[in-house]
Design an enzyme around this catalytic site. Sequence first.
Site, mmCIF file in Angstrom:
data_model
loop_
_atom_site.group_PDB
_atom_site.id
_atom_site.type_symbol
_atom_site.label_atom_id
_atom_site.label_comp_id
_atom_site.label_asym_id
_atom_site.label_seq_id
_atom_site.Cartn_x
_atom_site.Cartn_y
_atom_site.Cartn_z
ATOM 1 N N ASP A 175 -5.668 -4.782 2.141
ATOM 2 C CA ASP A 175 -5.123 -6.133 2.485
ATOM 3 C C ASP A 175 -5.753 -6.621 3.938
ATOM 4 O OD1 ASP A 175 -4.076 -3.921 4.135
ATOM 5 O OD2 ASP A 175 -2.362 -3.698 2.614
ATOM 6 N N ASP A 225 10.104 1.173 3.341
ATOM 7 C CA ASP A 225 10.858 0.461 2.099
ATOM 8 C C ASP A 225 10.160 0.542 0.927
ATOM 9 O OD1 ASP A 225 8.490 -1.231 2.558
ATOM 10 O OD2 ASP A 225 9.842 -2.960 3.328
ATOM 11 N N HIS A 246 7.068 -0.161 0.181
ATOM 12 C CA HIS A 246 5.696 -1.255 -0.334
ATOM 13 C C HIS A 246 4.450 -0.383 -0.095
ATOM 14 C CE1 HIS A 246 5.344 -1.663 4.407
ATOM 15 N NE2 HIS A 246 4.254 -1.517 3.822
ATOM 16 N N GLU A 260 5.828 -6.271 -0.471
ATOM 17 C CA GLU A 260 7.130 -5.952 -0.094
ATOM 18 C C GLU A 260 8.047 -5.995 -1.155
ATOM 19 O OE1 GLU A 260 7.286 -5.216 3.076
ATOM 20 O OE2 GLU A 260 6.127 -6.405 4.331
#
Length: 261
Positions: free
Chosen positions: A67, A136, A138, A143
């Site tokens: 990314d 979370d 990801h 996300e």
Amino acid sequence: MEVVIVPDAKAGGELIAEAMAALLRRKPDALLGVATGSTPLPVYEALAAKVRGGAVDVSRARVCQLDEYVGLPADHPESYRSVVLRQVVEPLGLTAESFMGPDGNTADVQAACEAYDRALAEAGGVDLQLLGIGTDGHIGFNEPCSSLASRTRLKTLTHQTRVDNARFFDGDIEQVPHHVITQGIGTILEARHLVLLATGEGKAEAVARSVEGPVSAFVPASALQLHPHATVVVDEAAASELKLADYFRATYAAKPAWQGL
């Protein structure tokens, strides 16, 4: 999905680095997908030590980004291009030509995303993709509620992810970009081997939900359950909420050495 519980981050880094080295011995021009952040540093340090010691030749190896922030100049110290060059490419003695990444500083972000997906395919695909996991759940910057079929694309970061990443920007969340280019979950799943490393108690809940919970877009890392060769390496703290931890320890202890990761 194989789950390997190791004593600490250093042991996890050594285990994964050896898997990368073994891959490069079999396929010297392998394409390694690399992640950023603090978690994978023990992997890169262990692999660099193997290179210095002559245990593996990386002269033909290639690396690619998972990314990239949108809007940061390529030479910004916290652009992921800069981070990968600093933490992976330079310590391994690779050339800039061996490195692939999306252009996060372009006026046409959509075109950059599509171009990166094409470039990965034209390079023969990723042989081993190293992943971290967010609190979370990801992976990359996919996300919660990201499509499990998603391709490389523009994503808006959640507030929590920006809070988590502020430590790399002098603790100032206002310096953390709002947008990123990330390989999509569908893109990630095309790698031949996925290796997720998680350390620390803060990742324990996300690991448990990803490994033992249902496959759900709400927990993006749970998509690894769909992959034919996915390995999750966790230290004792990150494994602390796994109900099947004893089973995972037993199966790995009984695994034939020739299988590797």
